[in-house]
Motif scaffolding. Structure first.
Motif, PDB file in Angstrom:
ATOM      1  N   ASP A   1       0.825  -1.214   0.000  1.00 30.47           N
ATOM      2  CA  ASP A   1       0.000   0.000   0.000  1.00 30.47           C
ATOM      3  C   ASP A   1       0.853   1.256   0.000  1.00 30.47           C
ATOM      4  O   ASP A   1       0.570   2.215  -0.722  1.00 30.47           O
ATOM      5  N   LEU A   2       1.905   1.270   0.813  1.00 27.68           N
ATOM      6  CA  LEU A   2       2.784   2.446   0.882  1.00 27.68           C
ATOM      7  C   LEU A   2       3.541   2.643  -0.429  1.00 27.68           C
ATOM      8  O   LEU A   2       3.726   3.775  -0.883  1.00 27.68           O
ATOM      9  N   LEU A   3       3.971   1.559  -1.057  1.00 25.86           N
ATOM     10  CA  LEU A   3       4.641   1.675  -2.349  1.00 25.86           C
ATOM     11  C   LEU A   3       3.705   2.292  -3.381  1.00 25.86           C
ATOM     12  O   LEU A   3       4.086   3.203  -4.112  1.00 25.86           O
ATOM     13  N   LEU A   4       2.471   1.814  -3.438  1.00 23.76           N
ATOM     14  CA  LEU A   4       1.518   2.342  -4.414  1.00 23.76           C
ATOM     15  C   LEU A   4       1.163   3.801  -4.131  1.00 23.76           C
ATOM     16  O   LEU A   4       0.963   4.590  -5.058  1.00 23.76           O
ATOM     17  N   THR A   5       1.117   4.170  -2.870  1.00 23.20           N
ATOM     18  CA  THR A   5       0.892   5.577  -2.520  1.00 23.20           C
ATOM     19  C   THR A   5       2.062   6.431  -2.981  1.00 23.20           C
ATOM     20  O   THR A   5       1.869   7.501  -3.573  1.00 23.20           O
ATOM     21  N   ASN A   6       3.287   5.974  -2.734  1.00 26.33           N
ATOM     22  CA  ASN A   6       4.475   6.701  -3.204  1.00 26.33           C
ATOM     23  C   ASN A   6       4.459   6.834  -4.721  1.00 26.33           C
ATOM     24  O   ASN A   6       4.773   7.897  -5.270  1.00 26.33           O
TER      25      ASN A   6
END
Length: 194
Positions: free
Chosen positions: A45-50
């Protein structure tokens, strides 16, 4: 044994102090927003947000951080790539990805932002350090190049992810059309060349 006079000692000390700053390499600081938007991608999730934030804000430094440094591959939508562009996409790696992104960034007004929406996401976990994400995307570009006729692109994005040092990165990206709308491959094909 030679004796040094006292006046040479302070002069030598001053020369040493003057040369001291050359021992340290100073770098130009990153823009204030370059790293403040980045969150360590310890989850998918954090990767996709970045990734989405880097695309929307055209933050090249953070965009690059989303990808594995070696071995990244992009696979275009076959119809959008066409047979005449086979060589263009044959070895599309990180260098080409960054070239396309920076050329797009150069043609986007400073105050403008792109929009990237991901929906209908499905995650396939292959192991503790490998996963695939599939989602529908809607990409809206705010660029000024009038020769590029597409403002909105839509399709399916498939990202093969790898985890290294507890951080997720994109190791492969497949773009697929889901209808007759232009796909992300069109933007990559245009901006890598222009």
């Amino acid at each position: 044994m030679p004796r040094f006079s006292r006046p040479l000692l302070p002069a030598a000390s001053l020369l040493l102090l003057a040369a001291l700053p050359a021992c340290f390499d100073l770098r130009t600081p990153e823009p204030a927003n370059a790293s403040s938007e980045w969150v360590s991608p310890t989850s998918i999730d954090l990767l996709l947000t970045n990734f989405a934030t880097a695309v929307q804000r055209l933050n090249a430094a953070n965009y690059e951080r989303c990808f594995v440094p070696r071995g990244y591959r992009f696979y275009p939508d076959p119809a959008a790539a066409g047979s005449t562009n086979a060589a263009l996409f044959a070895n599309w790696g990180l260098r080409e990805e960054l070239d396309y992104f920076n050329r797009l960034r150069q043609r986007t007004p400073a105050a403008a932002q792109n929009q990237l929406l991901l929906s209908a996401r499905r995650d396939q976990i292959y192991g503790p350090d490998s996963a695939e994400v599939s989602a529908q995307y809607l990409l809206t570009l705010s660029q000024t190049d009038t020769a590029f006729h597409y403002r909105t692109m839509t399709g399916n994005i498939r990202l093969l992810l790898r985890r290294r040092n507890n951080e997720w990165q994109i190791s492969a990206w497949r773009d697929l059309a889901t209808g007759s709308q232009p796909v992300w491959t069109e933007a990559k094909k245009y901006f890598i060349r222009n």
